[in-house]
Design a protein around this motif. Sequence first.
Motif, PDB file in Angstrom:
ATOM      1  N   TYR A 262      22.162 -28.663  12.242  1.00 43.28           N
ATOM      2  CA  TYR A 262      22.078 -29.497  11.058  1.00 43.28           C
ATOM      3  C   TYR A 262      20.643 -29.432  10.529  1.00 43.28           C
ATOM      4  CZ  TYR A 262      26.301 -31.031  13.408  1.00 43.28           C
ATOM      5  OH  TYR A 262      27.512 -31.051  14.061  1.00 43.28           O
ATOM      6  N   SER A 263      20.317 -30.289   9.601  1.00 40.71           N
ATOM      7  CA  SER A 263      18.986 -30.229   8.999  1.00 40.71           C
ATOM      8  C   SER A 263      17.887 -30.433  10.036  1.00 40.71           C
ATOM      9  CB  SER A 263      18.870 -31.293   7.905  1.00 40.71           C
ATOM     10  OG  SER A 263      19.093 -32.585   8.455  1.00 40.71           O
ATOM     11  N   SER A 264      18.132 -31.272  11.008  1.00 37.11           N
ATOM     12  CA  SER A 264      17.099 -31.549  12.008  1.00 37.11           C
ATOM     13  C   SER A 264      17.655 -31.621  13.426  1.00 37.11           C
ATOM     14  CB  SER A 264      16.400 -32.874  11.682  1.00 37.11           C
ATOM     15  OG  SER A 264      17.346 -33.941  11.711  1.00 37.11           O
ATOM     16  N   LYS A 265      18.892 -31.207  13.636  1.00 40.39           N
ATOM     17  CA  LYS A 265      19.523 -31.338  14.940  1.00 40.39           C
ATOM     18  C   LYS A 265      20.092 -30.002  15.398  1.00 40.39           C
ATOM     19  CE  LYS A 265      21.009 -36.167  14.373  1.00 40.39           C
ATOM     20  NZ  LYS A 265      22.193 -37.060  14.349  1.00 40.39           N
ATOM     21  N   LEU A 266      20.117 -29.848  16.713  1.00 40.24           N
ATOM     22  CA  LEU A 266      20.828 -28.755  17.365  1.00 40.24           C
ATOM     23  C   LEU A 266      21.777 -29.398  18.367  1.00 40.24           C
ATOM     24  CD1 LEU A 266      21.309 -25.769  18.098  1.00 40.24           C
ATOM     25  CD2 LEU A 266      19.435 -25.982  19.747  1.00 40.24           C
ATOM     26  N   VAL A 267      23.072 -29.186  18.177  1.00 38.00           N
ATOM     27  CA  VAL A 267      24.094 -29.787  19.031  1.00 38.00           C
ATOM     28  C   VAL A 267      24.834 -28.663  19.751  1.00 38.00           C
ATOM     29  CG1 VAL A 267      26.143 -31.250  19.124  1.00 38.00           C
ATOM     30  CG2 VAL A 267      24.338 -31.741  17.454  1.00 38.00           C
ATOM     31  N   ILE A 268      24.878 -28.761  21.055  1.00 36.11           N
ATOM     32  CA  ILE A 268      25.566 -27.769  21.895  1.00 36.11           C
ATOM     33  C   ILE A 268      26.707 -28.502  22.607  1.00 36.11           C
ATOM     34  CG2 ILE A 268      25.337 -26.061  23.723  1.00 36.11           C
ATOM     35  CD1 ILE A 268      22.354 -25.972  23.129  1.00 36.11           C
ATOM     36  N   ASN A 269      27.921 -28.134  22.275  1.00 40.09           N
ATOM     37  CA  ASN A 269      29.102 -28.740  22.884  1.00 40.09           C
ATOM     38  C   ASN A 269      29.658 -27.835  23.984  1.00 40.09           C
ATOM     39  OD1 ASN A 269      29.322 -31.071  21.026  1.00 40.09           O
ATOM     40  ND2 ASN A 269      29.736 -29.495  19.502  1.00 40.09           N
ATOM     41  N   GLN A 270      30.375 -28.460  24.900  1.00 34.28           N
ATOM     42  CA  GLN A 270      31.018 -27.718  25.983  1.00 34.28           C
ATOM     43  C   GLN A 270      30.041 -26.720  26.620  1.00 34.28           C
ATOM     44  OE1 GLN A 270      34.224 -28.077  27.490  1.00 34.28           O
ATOM     45  NE2 GLN A 270      33.757 -29.988  26.426  1.00 34.28           N
ATOM     46  N   ILE A 271      29.000 -27.291  27.183  1.00 35.45           N
ATOM     47  CA  ILE A 271      27.909 -26.498  27.729  1.00 35.45           C
ATOM     48  C   ILE A 271      28.428 -25.558  28.821  1.00 35.45           C
ATOM     49  CG2 ILE A 271      25.754 -26.659  29.039  1.00 35.45           C
ATOM     50  CD1 ILE A 271      25.205 -29.271  27.574  1.00 35.45           C
ATOM     51  N   ILE A 272      27.940 -24.321  28.780  1.00 35.80           N
ATOM     52  CA  ILE A 272      28.265 -23.328  29.790  1.00 35.80           C
ATOM     53  C   ILE A 272      26.970 -22.926  30.494  1.00 35.80           C
ATOM     54  CG2 ILE A 272      30.275 -22.482  28.528  1.00 35.80           C
ATOM     55  CD1 ILE A 272      28.581 -20.200  27.472  1.00 35.80           C
ATOM     56  N   PRO A 273      27.061 -22.252  31.651  1.00 32.91           N
ATOM     57  CA  PRO A 273      25.831 -21.896  32.384  1.00 32.91           C
ATOM     58  C   PRO A 273      24.845 -21.073  31.556  1.00 32.91           C
ATOM     59  CG  PRO A 273      27.729 -21.621  33.803  1.00 32.91           C
ATOM     60  CD  PRO A 273      28.269 -21.941  32.446  1.00 32.91           C
ATOM     61  N   GLU A 274      25.349 -20.255  30.637  1.00 31.50           N
ATOM     62  CA  GLU A 274      24.443 -19.436  29.835  1.00 31.50           C
ATOM     63  C   GLU A 274      23.597 -20.258  28.870  1.00 31.50           C
ATOM     64  OE1 GLU A 274      27.539 -18.841  30.404  1.00 31.50           O
ATOM     65  OE2 GLU A 274      27.459 -16.979  31.573  1.00 31.50           O
ATOM     66  N   ASP A 275      23.919 -21.539  28.676  1.00 27.41           N
ATOM     67  CA  ASP A 275      23.120 -22.394  27.796  1.00 27.41           C
ATOM     68  C   ASP A 275      21.856 -22.895  28.465  1.00 27.41           C
ATOM     69  OD1 ASP A 275      24.964 -22.137  25.732  1.00 27.41           O
ATOM     70  OD2 ASP A 275      26.176 -23.816  26.472  1.00 27.41           O
ATOM     71  N   ASP A 276      21.724 -22.694  29.773  1.00 28.46           N
ATOM     72  CA  ASP A 276      20.508 -23.083  30.490  1.00 28.46           C
ATOM     73  C   ASP A 276      19.372 -22.182  30.011  1.00 28.46           C
ATOM     74  OD1 ASP A 276      18.413 -23.429  32.391  1.00 28.46           O
ATOM     75  OD2 ASP A 276      19.870 -24.290  33.778  1.00 28.46           O
ATOM     76  N   ALA A 277      18.455 -22.728  29.225  1.00 29.37           N
ATOM     77  CA  ALA A 277      17.403 -21.912  28.613  1.00 29.37           C
ATOM     78  C   ALA A 277      16.323 -22.830  28.061  1.00 29.37           C
ATOM     79  CB  ALA A 277      17.980 -21.025  27.505  1.00 29.37           C
ATOM     80  N   ILE A 278      15.303 -22.198  27.514  1.00 29.50           N
ATOM     81  CA  ILE A 278      14.231 -22.917  26.814  1.00 29.50           C
ATOM     82  C   ILE A 278      14.511 -22.813  25.322  1.00 29.50           C
ATOM     83  CG2 ILE A 278      11.759 -23.043  26.360  1.00 29.50           C
ATOM     84  CD1 ILE A 278      11.271 -21.794  29.067  1.00 29.50           C
ATOM     85  N   TYR A 279      14.561 -23.969  24.651  1.00 27.10           N
ATOM     86  CA  TYR A 279      14.848 -24.021  23.217  1.00 27.10           C
ATOM     87  C   TYR A 279      13.576 -24.443  22.483  1.00 27.10           C
ATOM     88  CZ  TYR A 279      19.768 -23.661  24.488  1.00 27.10           C
ATOM     89  OH  TYR A 279      20.976 -23.222  24.996  1.00 27.10           O
ATOM     90  N   GLN A 280      13.383 -23.843  21.332  1.00 26.27           N
ATOM     91  CA  GLN A 280      12.214 -24.150  20.514  1.00 26.27           C
ATOM     92  C   GLN A 280      12.640 -24.502  19.102  1.00 26.27           C
ATOM     93  OE1 GLN A 280      10.066 -20.349  21.666  1.00 26.27           O
ATOM     94  NE2 GLN A 280       8.302 -21.720  21.471  1.00 26.27           N
ATOM     95  N   CYS A 281      11.975 -25.496  18.566  1.00 27.75           N
ATOM     96  CA  CYS A 281      12.131 -25.867  17.162  1.00 27.75           C
ATOM     97  C   CYS A 281      10.931 -25.300  16.407  1.00 27.75           C
ATOM     98  CB  CYS A 281      12.185 -27.389  17.026  1.00 27.75           C
ATOM     99  SG  CYS A 281      11.974 -27.997  15.344  1.00 27.75           S
TER     100      CYS A 281
END
Length: 1173
Positions: A367-386
């Motif tokens: 979204y304009s200011s959000k990152l939403v991750i649903n139904q998390i899977i093991p591959e989502d384990d990471a470092i996220y940057q805005c």
Amino acid sequence: MESVRRTLYQRLLLFAVFLPISGVLGFSELFFIKEPHDVTVMRKEAVILDCQARGEAPIDVRWLKNEVKVEVNERMYLLSNGSLYISEVESRRGDKSDEGLYQCLAHNKYGAILSQKARLTIASISSFALQPTSIVVTEGSVARFSCKVSAHPPPIITWEFNRITLPLTTERITVLPSGVLQIYGVSRADAGNYRCIATNIASRRRSSEATLTVTPAPSPRLPQRPRIIAAPQNISVSLHQTAILECMATGNPRPIISWSRADSKSIDVYNTKVLGNGNLIISDIKPQHGGVYMCRATTPGTRNYTVASANVTVLASPSLVEWPESLTRPRAGTARFVCHAEGFPPPQITWLKNGEKVHSNGRIKMYSSKLVINQIIPEDDAIYQCQAESELGSVLSMARLIVVMSEDRPSAPRDIRAETVSSAAILLAWERPLYNSDKVIAYSVHYMKAQGLNNEEYQVVIGNDTTRYIIDDLDPACNYTFYVVAYMPMGASRMSDNVFQHTLEDVPLRAPELSLTSNSPRDIQVSWQPLPDKLSRGRVSAYRLCYRTSSESAVSQRELPGEKTKLLLENLHPDTIYLLRIAAATNVGWGEQSAWTSHRTPKASSARVPLAPELRLEPLNCTTISVRWQLAPQNSAGVQGFKLFYHEESQPERSPLQLRASDNAHTIGGLDPRKKYHVKLLAYNVVGEGYQADQTVSLPGCVSVRDRLVPPPPPPHNVNARTNSSTAVYLQWGRPAFTSRHAVNYTVRCNPVGLQNASLVLYLQTNVQNLQVRGLEPNTKYEFAIRLHIDQLSSPWSPVVYQTTFPEAPSRPPSNVKVTLIEDDTALVSWKLPDEPNVAVTYYTILYASRKAWIAGEWQVLQREGTVTMTLLENLKPGQVYLVKVSASNSMGDGPFSHTVELSVRADRSFSSDVRLSRGSTHTTGFSDGFYHLDQKSMTGISVGVCIALICIIICAFVIICRGKNKKLSAVKMHREARSTSAAAGEHQGQADIADVTVPMMQRHFIDSKGGTNLVINCQGPVQSNTEKKEKWCLFSNNHRKNSKTVQNHSLCVVTYQQGSTVLTYEDEMSISPNQPPSLQGLFGAPGDTEGSSNSEGSHETGDSGRYSHDETELTNLSSGHSSRPPSLTGEDSTDLDCSPTEESQNSTKLSVDAGRCHYEGQSRLQPPLFVV
């Protein structure tokens, strides 16, 4: 044994529980401690782009240029710390050029992070885009020349008159950095050729010459109204830069120029000043400086004036006001990262996962200011940057998502079904999981709109006692997607299959808003906008328009298809009030009709009145409406003004607002939310009122969030921040006015603006309403927010307040000081910021002098703004060696000077000076009217030196008298002792006695007894006194020496003495190295040694902050001619002393002793001799 096992088991359990939590609370697995910054370099010059990452090893570092991996080679390779080194920067065309945006990518086992973007620019200067043009002006008026050139870095602009450089600012002449030359009160002597000179580190360019022709002024001169010939232009300036608004006017008498703001705010007097004869300069620009500035030229003593205006837009690079926080989530859970940024222009938000862009899909939404991750899977384990990016730069912040795995999870819910109940409700049903259904404790229902992108996903959690649920807050006539997840204490199942279902249509929620105008006295043009989906609640199939006159009850009705949005009603009565209303329908039925809207048809007259303007209404918020209009070009003639009417629907009409003919917009405020307002606008002229335009607009509600079951407490208010020092900020706030008497705690959040590592945010706890935040970085802008905690509830964060810590005085000199001779008498000095973090520089001080002037203490001084990193040294004398040094200063004090840089000026041309230029020069020296300004400390030093000299004279006189009485006896005694000790001297060669006799004279210091100062001289030249050294005096003569021939050779000088001579000297406990280099620094000390960072109370007008004193001047006065050391060091006066200079001496000299006199022959004048007895 059992207790040991139990203890071990408990420790392992605690370790397993707190390991993921510690990784989130103290995120330090990978972060940058140094990132690349924008840099401008010259072609073929070496450059280093910094990048240093910290975290758990091993860390792999790569570089990207314009988002493409950089291939390392012999010319471009990585340093051991991860920085990128380019040995020779190339400026080829296309992709082979080294110019571009560089980023550093660091990677380890936890993920990857990307640094901010740094732009590498190669210094250049193009041809002139605007050349000065010749002009003809009358005597006594004003003249203006301008030039424009594109260069990196921005060039220094100077002007030449008949090939002679003009001063930057005099009483009549002003040179603007933008390339404008202004001359007031033009005289016949100003006639000639002018040209523009642009200089930067890359090159120097000269424009073509333009001729100024001066014609005689008419006599007598007639009065002239003020006229602005160079008005200010709209400009955009980045924060902390300098904005210059030009304003040049002419008239008779000469007009007075004044400045004001269009919004009636006062002009900042601390950062604003007038340059020349009316140009406005705003230094260190801030957001509050933005706005419209008005230049007013007024004839003195009259009301005749003219005005010109310009808008100043303040650009701000992106900065984060809310950043994502690291999360730990179970598999199949949901993670939400929030990131808010501000700046102008507004920055764009991009999300990165392990350094690569995140793309939306069914599970991941942005979204304009959000990152939403649903139904998390093991591959989502990471470092996220805005990443917030604009044309002014980029800033990033990071957070990590840790996915917790769980064994023995239930399977996904089965057989999911959806059934439409109404236009706002859908029934969802499913079967329990096939495996481990007995461990399910709850179900989570997820739903979102199926149409469009980046739709908000909603979630509802229900108990495990049911497998059916009705979602009843849906929009009519919309398609939705659903899925269900089963939860157990240790995790969640996979998500079920998606199911789609469409809600039913409903009648429109309300009617369209009408817009009414008349093109003639007998018609009404009716138009409306289609209803949005939320209001139409289905596809609109038809419209029904009803209208009647205000005096009749009979209603006429017209039905139109759903695609129509306008209708022309004809054959109406002139000068009659008509009432109109409209309704919309879907396949379900008709919606509610709108209220009656009135409109008066124009009068039937042959007089020409203005037609109806084109009217546009827009709600700005829940209480304000923006009204804009536009007249057709053929309709705007003769309009004297506008009348604006507005009233709430079903309420009587108010008196109109009178608006000027030049207006085309108006804002109506103070309205009620969720109300409809009727707005009418008409123009009028001398004939009468014109045709009117009517329109209706609805205001939204002020509150759009859903009510909560337990509302949180309000946040603290009246948050105030005040800077106490360069490392501390004092915070104070107010407690919200609620009735609870429970204990209240506060959390204070503190971080630098633009922080990229969320783990470095500082959280402080307190139970009082103030806090001193310490340990901050100097000259750094911090943001503070406070939240309240009571009864296990937390308030939202308070509004963010910003405060900048005070800067510290620069502790290091400017770096990379370079002096380049660009012409026979002109040099370019360039430098860079001091090599220290968060340094604030208000201005730079440049000292330069020829070697002769430097010895006399005559420094010439230039000062430049902190944003300028180069300057020109002009009117240099040929054949001279110039010394240059630079220091940085700010409001907290002056920094040290850089090491002295030498520049040799060629002597291949004669030197001529221009009298006008020297008068207009801004250079100052430490001398005024031929006298040196002495401070109290210098006078004290002189007094002490004179006292020491007098004491030395008295002692020497006493020694001479005593030695005169015993001259013969001393000679006989010396001869006997020499014969008796000659054998012992031969037996003990290399022992201390012989070493004592042959001690090099260069290792002892001699006192100048005639110079009148406390000057200390050794064989290499003057030595600066050191108060930390302890001096002990000794007399040595032939009675204390063995009979030995002493010869001392040195590369600089040779001093010999014979037995029978007594020499007054002293020894330092801290001896000077015999290998001291014979350089200028060796003679006078390193230039940087005396350049302290503290201010002297007796600072002279040179601007050197008191860093050279009268003592230093006395020292340097001993050097003369071209010799590298004083000639007085070549010998000593003695009746028995033989002094002879070495062959390496620069001056051909000869010194001998004859009949008690020391003869000196040579080309150099002998300085006062050393005191010898």
